[in-house]
Design a protein around this motif. Structure first.
Motif, PDB file in Angstrom:
ATOM      1  N   TRP A  23      -5.439  -3.797   9.241  1.00 21.64           N
ATOM      2  CA  TRP A  23      -6.107  -3.980  10.229  1.00 21.64           C
ATOM      3  C   TRP A  23      -5.698  -3.164  11.546  1.00 21.64           C
ATOM      4  O   TRP A  23      -4.422  -3.694  10.788  1.00 21.64           O
ATOM      5  CB  TRP A  23      -6.912  -5.605  10.044  1.00 21.64           C
ATOM      6  N   SER A  24      -6.074  -3.483  12.162  1.00 21.10           N
ATOM      7  CA  SER A  24      -5.378  -3.333  13.477  1.00 21.10           C
ATOM      8  C   SER A  24      -3.723  -3.971  13.300  1.00 21.10           C
ATOM      9  O   SER A  24      -4.316  -5.395  13.805  1.00 21.10           O
ATOM     10  CB  SER A  24      -5.755  -3.761  14.904  1.00 21.10           C
ATOM     11  N   GLY A  25      -2.615  -3.732  13.262  1.00 19.09           N
ATOM     12  CA  GLY A  25      -1.584  -4.153  13.673  1.00 19.09           C
ATOM     13  C   GLY A  25      -0.777  -4.979  12.444  1.00 19.09           C
ATOM     14  O   GLY A  25      -0.220  -5.816  11.882  1.00 19.09           O
ATOM     15  N   GLY A  26      -2.467  -5.016  11.118  1.00 19.78           N
ATOM     16  CA  GLY A  26      -1.637  -5.812   9.781  1.00 19.78           C
ATOM     17  C   GLY A  26      -1.349  -4.396   9.086  1.00 19.78           C
ATOM     18  O   GLY A  26      -0.685  -2.841   9.697  1.00 19.78           O
ATOM     19  N   PRO A  27      -0.708  -4.518   7.835  1.00 24.49           N
ATOM     20  CA  PRO A  27       0.162  -4.051   6.497  1.00 24.49           C
ATOM     21  C   PRO A  27      -0.372  -2.986   6.325  1.00 24.49           C
ATOM     22  O   PRO A  27      -1.929  -3.042   6.413  1.00 24.49           O
ATOM     23  CB  PRO A  27       0.174  -4.787   5.321  1.00 24.49           C
ATOM     24  N   SER A  28       0.285  -2.373   5.945  1.00 25.42           N
ATOM     25  CA  SER A  28      -0.391  -1.067   5.034  1.00 25.42           C
ATOM     26  C   SER A  28       0.444  -0.655   3.911  1.00 25.42           C
ATOM     27  O   SER A  28       1.081  -1.030   3.893  1.00 25.42           O
ATOM     28  CB  SER A  28       0.340   0.034   6.313  1.00 25.42           C
ATOM     29  N   GLY A  29       0.176   0.235   3.402  1.00 20.02           N
ATOM     30  CA  GLY A  29       0.896   0.760   1.996  1.00 20.02           C
ATOM     31  C   GLY A  29      -0.301   1.848   1.347  1.00 20.02           C
ATOM     32  O   GLY A  29      -1.113   2.844   1.850  1.00 20.02           O
ATOM     33  N   ASN A  30       0.017   2.124   0.017  1.00 20.55           N
ATOM     34  CA  ASN A  30      -1.007   3.101  -0.627  1.00 20.55           C
ATOM     35  C   ASN A  30      -0.786   2.069  -2.108  1.00 20.55           C
ATOM     36  O   ASN A  30      -1.728   2.909  -3.143  1.00 20.55           O
ATOM     37  CB  ASN A  30      -0.245   4.231  -1.097  1.00 20.55           C
ATOM     38  N   ASP A  31      -0.817   1.292  -2.331  1.00 21.93           N
ATOM     39  CA  ASP A  31      -1.095   0.418  -3.589  1.00 21.93           C
ATOM     40  C   ASP A  31      -2.899   0.001  -3.560  1.00 21.93           C
ATOM     41  O   ASP A  31      -3.364  -0.621  -2.720  1.00 21.93           O
ATOM     42  CB  ASP A  31       0.037  -1.315  -3.163  1.00 21.93           C
TER      43      ASP A  31
END
Length: 127
Positions: free
Chosen positions: A96-104
């Motif tokens: 979400w906006s400002g939330g975590p990110s990744g590719n898992d």
């Protein structure tokens, strides 16, 4: 040979029936407590993180088709076993906006289908 009067025969018959019933109850209890199905098992699952909805997709990519979007904070989605299978090579996402990110991504089972959920966007544990 032992002969019983009619009254004694009825009493002994009643006692026998009570013993037989108690024996069957004991047998049922013993099999219930020793069967593998009653052994303590649990399933892993996922649920909303910080009240944010999450989407279950057909593959580990934000461009994959949606199976469902989970909006209810009380919904628990099963992974399929004691642990959740993880795909560390899925597509990139931001939760979400400002939330975590990744590719898992976590592999889940929902509505009779196998799907994938962005791992950093959900909580995971025993359900």
């Amino acid at each position: 040979m032992i002969y019983l009067s009619q009254g004694e025969h009825m009493r002994s018959s009643m006692v026998f029936k009570q013993l037989a019933a108690a024996g069957m109850a004991s047998l049922a209890l013993a099999s219930a407590t020793t069967s593998p199905a009653s052994a303590e098992t649990f399933r892993a699952g996922i649920w909303q993180k910080e009240g944010h909805d999450f989407t279950i997709r057909t593959s580990a990519s934000t461009s994959a088709s949606k199976i469902s979007t989970i909006k209810d904070p009380d919904t628990r989605v099963p992974c399929g076993g004691e642990r959740c299978t993880r795909n560390n090579d899925g597509g990139s996402y931001t939760c979400w906006s400002g939330g975590p990110s990744g590719n898992d991504w976590y592999k889940v089972h929902w509505a009779g289908k196998t799907g994938w959920v962005a791992a950093w966007c959900v909580e995971v544990g025993r359900i």
